[in-house]
Design a protein around this motif. Sequence first.
Motif, mmCIF file in Angstrom:
data_model
loop_
_atom_site.group_PDB
_atom_site.id
_atom_site.type_symbol
_atom_site.label_atom_id
_atom_site.label_comp_id
_atom_site.label_asym_id
_atom_site.label_seq_id
_atom_site.Cartn_x
_atom_site.Cartn_y
_atom_site.Cartn_z
ATOM 1 N N UNK A 1 0.843 -1.203 0.000
ATOM 2 C CA UNK A 1 0.000 0.000 0.000
ATOM 3 C C UNK A 1 0.875 1.249 0.000
ATOM 4 N N UNK A 2 0.550 2.199 -0.870
ATOM 5 C CA UNK A 2 1.283 3.448 -0.919
ATOM 6 C C UNK A 2 0.615 4.488 -0.025
ATOM 7 N N UNK A 3 1.423 5.247 0.691
ATOM 8 C CA UNK A 3 0.920 6.329 1.536
ATOM 9 C C UNK A 3 1.206 7.644 0.821
ATOM 10 N N UNK A 4 0.132 8.373 0.489
ATOM 11 C CA UNK A 4 0.235 9.590 -0.316
ATOM 12 C C UNK A 4 -0.226 10.785 0.517
ATOM 13 N N UNK A 5 0.640 11.773 0.660
ATOM 14 C CA UNK A 5 0.279 13.003 1.365
ATOM 15 C C UNK A 5 -0.265 14.012 0.362
ATOM 16 N N UNK A 6 -1.449 14.554 0.642
ATOM 17 C CA UNK A 6 -2.089 15.527 -0.237
ATOM 18 C C UNK A 6 -2.535 16.733 0.572
ATOM 19 N N UNK B 1 9.125 13.376 7.842
ATOM 20 C CA UNK B 1 8.948 12.535 9.036
ATOM 21 C C UNK B 1 8.949 11.048 8.703
ATOM 22 N N UNK B 2 8.460 10.698 7.523
ATOM 23 C CA UNK B 2 8.375 9.290 7.113
ATOM 24 C C UNK B 2 8.800 9.179 5.653
ATOM 25 N N UNK B 3 10.041 8.740 5.389
ATOM 26 C CA UNK B 3 10.567 8.683 4.016
ATOM 27 C C UNK B 3 9.791 7.772 3.080
ATOM 28 N N UNK B 4 8.879 6.948 3.600
ATOM 29 C CA UNK B 4 8.092 6.084 2.716
ATOM 30 C C UNK B 4 6.884 6.816 2.129
ATOM 31 N N UNK B 5 6.554 7.981 2.672
ATOM 32 C CA UNK B 5 5.403 8.750 2.204
ATOM 33 C C UNK B 5 5.748 9.452 0.889
ATOM 34 N N UNK C 1 11.768 22.958 -3.878
ATOM 35 C CA UNK C 1 13.221 23.145 -3.910
ATOM 36 C C UNK C 1 13.839 22.928 -2.537
ATOM 37 N N UNK C 2 13.191 23.437 -1.503
ATOM 38 C CA UNK C 2 13.756 23.365 -0.159
ATOM 39 C C UNK C 2 13.525 22.023 0.525
ATOM 40 N N UNK C 3 12.610 21.226 -0.008
ATOM 41 C CA UNK C 3 12.230 19.986 0.667
ATOM 42 C C UNK C 3 13.271 18.885 0.556
ATOM 43 N N UNK C 4 14.097 18.959 -0.495
ATOM 44 C CA UNK C 4 15.066 17.887 -0.699
ATOM 45 C C UNK C 4 14.469 16.641 -1.325
ATOM 46 N N UNK C 5 13.204 16.709 -1.743
ATOM 47 C CA UNK C 5 12.566 15.561 -2.388
ATOM 48 C C UNK C 5 12.941 15.515 -3.868
ATOM 49 N N UNK C 6 12.625 14.394 -4.495
ATOM 50 C CA UNK C 6 12.877 14.210 -5.922
ATOM 51 C C UNK C 6 11.552 14.026 -6.651
ATOM 52 N N UNK C 7 11.357 14.761 -7.728
ATOM 53 C CA UNK C 7 10.145 14.606 -8.542
ATOM 54 C C UNK C 7 10.274 13.314 -9.349
ATOM 55 N N UNK C 8 9.276 12.442 -9.233
ATOM 56 C CA UNK C 8 9.323 11.147 -9.921
ATOM 57 C C UNK C 8 8.195 10.980 -10.934
ATOM 58 N N UNK D 1 4.557 14.515 -8.500
ATOM 59 C CA UNK D 1 4.682 13.466 -7.496
ATOM 60 C C UNK D 1 6.130 13.472 -7.038
ATOM 61 N N UNK D 2 6.360 13.646 -5.745
ATOM 62 C CA UNK D 2 7.716 13.768 -5.210
ATOM 63 C C UNK D 2 7.886 12.867 -3.997
ATOM 64 N N UNK D 3 9.116 12.405 -3.810
ATOM 65 C CA UNK D 3 9.376 11.510 -2.681
ATOM 66 C C UNK D 3 10.813 11.664 -2.213
ATOM 67 N N UNK D 4 11.152 10.933 -1.157
ATOM 68 C CA UNK D 4 12.519 10.895 -0.658
ATOM 69 C C UNK D 4 13.441 10.385 -1.774
ATOM 70 N N UNK D 5 14.617 11.011 -1.977
ATOM 71 C CA UNK D 5 15.511 10.589 -3.064
ATOM 72 C C UNK D 5 15.852 9.098 -3.042
ATOM 73 N N UNK D 6 15.958 8.520 -1.855
ATOM 74 C CA UNK D 6 16.296 7.096 -1.765
ATOM 75 C C UNK D 6 15.145 6.210 -2.240
ATOM 76 N N UNK D 7 13.946 6.750 -2.238
ATOM 77 C CA UNK D 7 12.771 6.003 -2.697
ATOM 78 C C UNK D 7 12.513 6.212 -4.185
ATOM 79 N N UNK D 8 13.188 7.203 -4.773
ATOM 80 C CA UNK D 8 12.894 7.605 -6.146
ATOM 81 C C UNK D 8 13.075 6.465 -7.145
ATOM 82 N N UNK D 9 14.113 5.641 -6.956
ATOM 83 C CA UNK D 9 14.387 4.575 -7.921
ATOM 84 C C UNK D 9 13.277 3.538 -7.956
ATOM 85 N N UNK D 10 12.501 3.453 -6.882
ATOM 86 C CA UNK D 10 11.380 2.504 -6.845
ATOM 87 C C UNK D 10 10.127 3.077 -7.496
ATOM 88 N N UNK D 11 10.093 4.407 -7.697
ATOM 89 C CA UNK D 11 8.893 5.073 -8.186
ATOM 90 C C UNK D 11 8.982 5.518 -9.636
#
Length: 277
Positions: free
Chosen positions: A1-6, A44-48, A70-77, A178-188
């Motif tokens: 199950x994917x957890x999506x913050x909106x 708070x939760x890199x899986x989100x 830009x400031x979040x450090x997330x990666x657009x996937x 759609x953006x996520x933690x950089x370490x999760x990006x390769x899975x998305x």
Amino acid sequence: MKRIAIQGELGSFHDIAAHEYFKGEQLQLICCETFEQVFQCVKDDPTVIAMLAIENTIAGSLLHNYELLRMSGTTVVGEHKLHIQHCICCLPDDDWETVSEVHSHPVALMQCRQFLAGHSNLKAVEAEDTAGAAQFIAENKLHGQAAICNASAARMYGMKVLEDSIEDNKHNFTRFLIACNPQKASFERSLEEADKASLVFSLPHQEGSLSKVLTILSFYDINLTKIQSLPVIGHEWEYLFYVDVTYDNLTRYRQSIDAITPLVKNIKILGEYKEAH
């Protein structure tokens, strides 16, 4: 199950876009009041995974979201384009004769400006969310108040649709990222399938500095689809340039990035992903 913050409540356009983009997957939506909270959830939760509106064909760009991204450090996937349709709804026992206020997000109110101009008896009231406005009226049984939201949200909260498709422009689309933690990006996302990238950089105060960058991108057959400038806070007359490009050759795209890097300052690749059509 994917957890999506909106941003927004269940039934909001972010909810609809998330279910369209992740079609067929089980989702757990984390509903946030603000986009700041959306990115805090990812922190708070890199899986989100974060889903956020970035521009609308009528209202334009959501400038604050560029800065948050830009400031979040997330990666657009990924990205998703959603056709936006608004309705006006009220409690089941209300009607045109009893409604005097209409609540919705300021962008939605703006997108229905002509409709509201034709109903001058309705007082427009800004709310944090389209679906949230319908939910608040329904839960608190606020007679005489209407909401502008998607018809699916109106039905979700037991509201009566007075009129559907009230948006001024029927070619009304919102683009979501759609953006996520950089370490999760390769899975998305798959870089091999990526054909679009979002970049941000600043430029030195030199004549033709932007023109040189654009010329290099053109030389490498990189298509510039969007450019958005924002002032650098605390640095008068300095700007950050947010750029979207598309490409059909990953090698030439990467060569173009190497070529413009010496000409710009603080370049950052926000994400490389598959273009939405």
